[in-house]
Design a protein around this motif. Structure first.
Motif, mmCIF file in Angstrom:
data_model
loop_
_atom_site.group_PDB
_atom_site.id
_atom_site.type_symbol
_atom_site.label_atom_id
_atom_site.label_comp_id
_atom_site.label_asym_id
_atom_site.label_seq_id
_atom_site.Cartn_x
_atom_site.Cartn_y
_atom_site.Cartn_z
ATOM 1 N N PRO A 121 -1.254 -44.268 31.456
ATOM 2 C CA PRO A 121 -0.944 -45.428 30.609
ATOM 3 C C PRO A 121 0.552 -45.616 30.421
ATOM 4 O O PRO A 121 1.335 -44.660 30.446
ATOM 5 C CB PRO A 121 -1.626 -45.087 29.283
ATOM 6 C CG PRO A 121 -2.691 -44.113 29.635
ATOM 7 C CD PRO A 121 -2.148 -43.311 30.777
ATOM 8 N N LYS A 122 0.949 -46.868 30.238
ATOM 9 C CA LYS A 122 2.333 -47.192 29.934
ATOM 10 C C LYS A 122 2.544 -47.148 28.418
ATOM 11 O O LYS A 122 1.613 -47.345 27.642
ATOM 12 C CB LYS A 122 2.677 -48.591 30.463
ATOM 13 C CG LYS A 122 2.568 -48.739 31.974
ATOM 14 C CD LYS A 122 3.658 -47.969 32.684
ATOM 15 C CE LYS A 122 3.627 -48.222 34.188
ATOM 16 N NZ LYS A 122 4.647 -47.420 34.900
ATOM 17 N N PRO A 123 3.777 -46.901 27.973
ATOM 18 C CA PRO A 123 4.059 -46.882 26.533
ATOM 19 C C PRO A 123 4.198 -48.300 25.980
ATOM 20 O O PRO A 123 5.265 -48.726 25.526
ATOM 21 C CB PRO A 123 5.381 -46.117 26.456
ATOM 22 C CG PRO A 123 6.053 -46.417 27.742
ATOM 23 C CD PRO A 123 4.948 -46.528 28.770
ATOM 24 N N THR A 124 3.089 -49.045 26.039
ATOM 25 C CA THR A 124 3.094 -50.429 25.582
ATOM 26 C C THR A 124 3.088 -50.483 24.061
ATOM 27 O O THR A 124 2.958 -49.465 23.379
ATOM 28 C CB THR A 124 1.878 -51.168 26.148
ATOM 29 O OG1 THR A 124 0.698 -50.392 25.893
ATOM 30 C CG2 THR A 124 2.004 -51.356 27.647
ATOM 31 N N ALA A 125 3.201 -51.681 23.531
ATOM 32 C CA ALA A 125 3.292 -51.869 22.076
ATOM 33 C C ALA A 125 2.111 -51.224 21.366
ATOM 34 O O ALA A 125 0.952 -51.490 21.695
ATOM 35 C CB ALA A 125 3.361 -53.358 21.755
ATOM 36 N N ASP A 126 2.431 -50.398 20.402
ATOM 37 C CA ASP A 126 1.442 -49.746 19.548
ATOM 38 C C ASP A 126 0.444 -48.899 20.340
ATOM 39 O O ASP A 126 -0.723 -48.800 19.983
ATOM 40 C CB ASP A 126 0.698 -50.774 18.694
ATOM 41 C CG ASP A 126 0.240 -50.171 17.369
ATOM 42 O OD1 ASP A 126 0.739 -49.095 17.012
ATOM 43 O OD2 ASP A 126 -0.625 -50.759 16.724
ATOM 44 N N ARG A 127 0.882 -48.302 21.425
ATOM 45 C CA ARG A 127 0.047 -47.338 22.165
ATOM 46 C C ARG A 127 0.116 -46.006 21.437
ATOM 47 O O ARG A 127 1.175 -45.428 21.266
ATOM 48 C CB ARG A 127 0.573 -47.190 23.587
ATOM 49 C CG ARG A 127 -0.016 -46.032 24.360
ATOM 50 C CD ARG A 127 -1.411 -46.334 24.882
ATOM 51 N NE ARG A 127 -1.378 -47.280 25.973
ATOM 52 C CZ ARG A 127 -2.464 -47.735 26.610
ATOM 53 N NH1 ARG A 127 -3.662 -47.344 26.204
ATOM 54 N NH2 ARG A 127 -2.359 -48.583 27.602
ATOM 55 N N ALA A 131 -3.348 -54.171 23.219
ATOM 56 C CA ALA A 131 -4.058 -54.972 24.218
ATOM 57 C C ALA A 131 -5.562 -55.021 23.950
ATOM 58 O O ALA A 131 -6.265 -55.856 24.537
ATOM 59 C CB ALA A 131 -3.794 -54.420 25.620
ATOM 60 N N ASN A 132 -6.073 -54.160 23.090
ATOM 61 C CA ASN A 132 -7.491 -54.219 22.737
ATOM 62 C C ASN A 132 -7.896 -55.596 22.223
ATOM 63 O O ASN A 132 -9.030 -56.044 22.422
ATOM 64 C CB ASN A 132 -7.816 -53.180 21.643
ATOM 65 C CG ASN A 132 -7.948 -51.781 22.184
ATOM 66 O OD1 ASN A 132 -7.843 -51.552 23.386
ATOM 67 N ND2 ASN A 132 -8.173 -50.831 21.297
ATOM 68 N N ARG A 133 -6.977 -56.263 21.541
ATOM 69 C CA ARG A 133 -7.300 -57.562 20.955
ATOM 70 C C ARG A 133 -7.637 -58.612 22.007
ATOM 71 O O ARG A 133 -8.355 -59.568 21.737
ATOM 72 C CB ARG A 133 -6.124 -58.032 20.093
ATOM 73 C CG ARG A 133 -5.922 -57.162 18.844
ATOM 74 C CD ARG A 133 -4.682 -57.554 18.077
ATOM 75 N NE ARG A 133 -4.559 -56.789 16.847
ATOM 76 C CZ ARG A 133 -3.476 -56.805 16.072
ATOM 77 N NH1 ARG A 133 -2.425 -57.535 16.417
ATOM 78 N NH2 ARG A 133 -3.437 -56.085 14.961
ATOM 79 N N GLU A 134 -7.114 -58.392 23.213
ATOM 80 C CA GLU A 134 -7.383 -59.342 24.291
ATOM 81 C C GLU A 134 -8.823 -59.276 24.768
ATOM 82 O O GLU A 134 -9.301 -60.191 25.437
ATOM 83 C CB GLU A 134 -6.429 -59.085 25.458
ATOM 84 C CG GLU A 134 -4.958 -59.244 25.090
ATOM 85 C CD GLU A 134 -4.035 -58.777 26.199
ATOM 86 O OE1 GLU A 134 -4.538 -58.489 27.315
ATOM 87 O OE2 GLU A 134 -2.808 -58.700 25.958
ATOM 88 N N ILE A 135 -9.521 -58.184 24.440
ATOM 89 C CA ILE A 135 -10.912 -58.039 24.858
ATOM 90 C C ILE A 135 -11.850 -57.962 23.650
ATOM 91 O O ILE A 135 -12.983 -57.482 23.753
ATOM 92 C CB ILE A 135 -11.111 -56.801 25.762
ATOM 93 C CG1 ILE A 135 -10.606 -55.519 25.079
ATOM 94 C CG2 ILE A 135 -10.408 -57.001 27.102
ATOM 95 C CD1 ILE A 135 -10.910 -54.257 25.874
ATOM 96 N N GLY A 136 -11.373 -58.464 22.512
ATOM 97 C CA GLY A 136 -12.221 -58.581 21.343
ATOM 98 C C GLY A 136 -12.409 -57.323 20.527
ATOM 99 O O GLY A 136 -13.262 -57.277 19.629
ATOM 100 N N LEU A 137 -11.607 -56.288 20.794
ATOM 101 C CA LEU A 137 -11.700 -55.040 20.035
ATOM 102 C C LEU A 137 -10.547 -54.941 19.040
ATOM 103 O O LEU A 137 -9.498 -55.558 19.248
ATOM 104 C CB LEU A 137 -11.656 -53.831 20.980
ATOM 105 C CG LEU A 137 -12.846 -53.632 21.910
ATOM 106 C CD1 LEU A 137 -12.558 -52.499 22.886
ATOM 107 C CD2 LEU A 137 -14.116 -53.346 21.114
ATOM 108 N N PRO A 138 -10.717 -54.178 17.974
ATOM 109 C CA PRO A 138 -9.580 -53.960 17.074
ATOM 110 C C PRO A 138 -8.491 -53.166 17.777
ATOM 111 O O PRO A 138 -8.764 -52.412 18.719
ATOM 112 C CB PRO A 138 -10.189 -53.170 15.914
ATOM 113 C CG PRO A 138 -11.433 -52.566 16.459
ATOM 114 C CD PRO A 138 -11.940 -53.498 17.508
#
Length: 382
Positions: free
Chosen positions: A73-79, A105-112
């Protein structure tokens, strides 16, 4: 030698999110009471968290900006992949660990953004007592801490809440303010988009119909001005403190109480000696400061970390910081007049999860809630 008739069977319960709700995880007044009990135990020293000073927030896995492994995984926002263990004494006498997984990125697939689980264990044998859904557990225990502060530091005649960020934390923080200051009838809200504002205002109308004056505002200045209780529950990128939402002293009403569980910066006047600076646990920030690169506020965007940077710079002294637990036990006075301004940094601690998880677990056992699971009748290896 183990006696042959020794009972080695271990059962524990699984609590889904609906089970947690049935067991009272959303009971904010009880959660505020529980957090107050926990802070008093912390002040007495009857607790332990991780790290050499027993005050660490937890242990987090970090990822490099560039890796030779394509699947890393990349160190993306709030990882965030993090284990948060703690022990709490007193009438709790339990320990446990929250596994904190987070990815914006969870929000993009409907997850918290965050998906959390908590394991509560017996402090003597380490046998599991419960494995439970922890999103609501975590949200309510964090939201309850501003309520503990407001109970002791807000003005008794507080009527107006100013809220930046009407998400999950905004809801639970407002709920705790209402538990502490039930005469509130006005709220000013700044959010990023219509969806979050609509969700919040619908929740507010159902949960607190006594708040009859709801104002949607367009700036953080409007959030702060005229508010008795102020909280920033926003989310955003971490790294450059100049991008964190600011509080200016000229905006702040005399007698206001500000509780900040999210990114925030203060102007110089708000950092002065005449503003009382409350930490949910000075030990937590001391441990954090030892663990992260400097300036620490670039990595942990809470106002408490800016205070720690200022102490290191020599522009603030440690004795300007006050511990919430010291106020609760009477070692430090609470509000002394109607003009005092308080800003409280809310960091969140795993000992809070243990406290609230223990109460919810005991409620579940009393009410017969949850699914009983068997670990073993007799362990194969012992």
């Amino acid at each position: 030698m183990i006696k042959e008739d020794f009972n080695t069977k271990i059962d524990f319960i699984y609590l889904s999110e609906p089970d947690m709700i049935a067991a009272g995880v959303t009971d904010m007044p009880q959660c505020v009471d529980t957090m107050e009990d926990m802070f008093i135990l912390m002040q007495k020293g009857d607790y332990r968290m991780a790290g050499p000073n027993s005050d660490s927030h937890g242990a987090m896995i970090t990822f490099p900006d560039e890796s030779p492994f394509k699947t890393m995984p990349k160190p993306t926002a709030d990882r965030r992949l993090m284990a948060m263990p703690a022990y709490l004494g007193g009438d709790f006498q339990t320990c446990g660990v929250k596994w904190y997984g987070s990815n914006i990125a969870n929000r993009e697939i409907g997850l918290p953004r965050s998906i959390l689980m908590f394991t509560l264990t017996d402090v003597v044998t380490s046998a599991p007592l419960a494995y439970m859904s922890a999103n609501l557990l975590s949200a309510y225990r964090t939201g309850a801490v501003p309520g503990v502060g407001a109970r002791h530091l807000a003005r008794n005649d507080s009527k107006v809440i100013g809220l930046l960020g009407p998400g999950v934390m905004g809801k639970t923080t407002v709920a705790s303010f209402m538990a502490a200051c039930p005469d509130v009838d006005t709220i000013k809200i700044k959010g990023r988009g219509k969806a979050s504002l609509d969700s919040f205002t619908a929740w507010l109308a159902e949960t607190f119909p006594q708040i009859v004056n709801v104002q949607i505002v367009n700036s953080v200045e409007e959030v702060v001005r005229g508010s008795d209780l102020v909280t920033y529950c926003n989310s955003g990128a971490v790294g450059d403190p100049t991008t964190y939402p600011i509080v200016k002293r000229e905006w702040v009403k005399p007698g206001a109480f500000l509780a900040m569980p999210s990114s925030c910066r203060l102007d110089d006047s708000m950092s002065g000696k005449d503003v009382r600076k409350i930490m949910d646990s000075i030990g937590l920030y001391t441990a954090w400061y030892e663990e992260v690169p400097k300036p620490a506020h670039n990595h942990i965007p809470l106002v408490g970390m800016r205070f720690m940077d200022m102490i290191e710079e020599g522009s603030m002294s440690m004795d300007e910081l006050e511990d919430l637990g010291e106020i609760l036990v009477g070692n430090i006075p609470g509000r002394q007049n109607d003009e005092e301004i308080f800003v409280m940094s809310v960091g969140g601690m795993p000992v809070e999860d243990v406290a609230w998880a223990t109460v919810v677990y005991r409620n579940a056992i009393e009410k017969g809630i949850g699914v009983s699971l068997n670990l073993w009748e007799t362990p194969v290896l012992r």
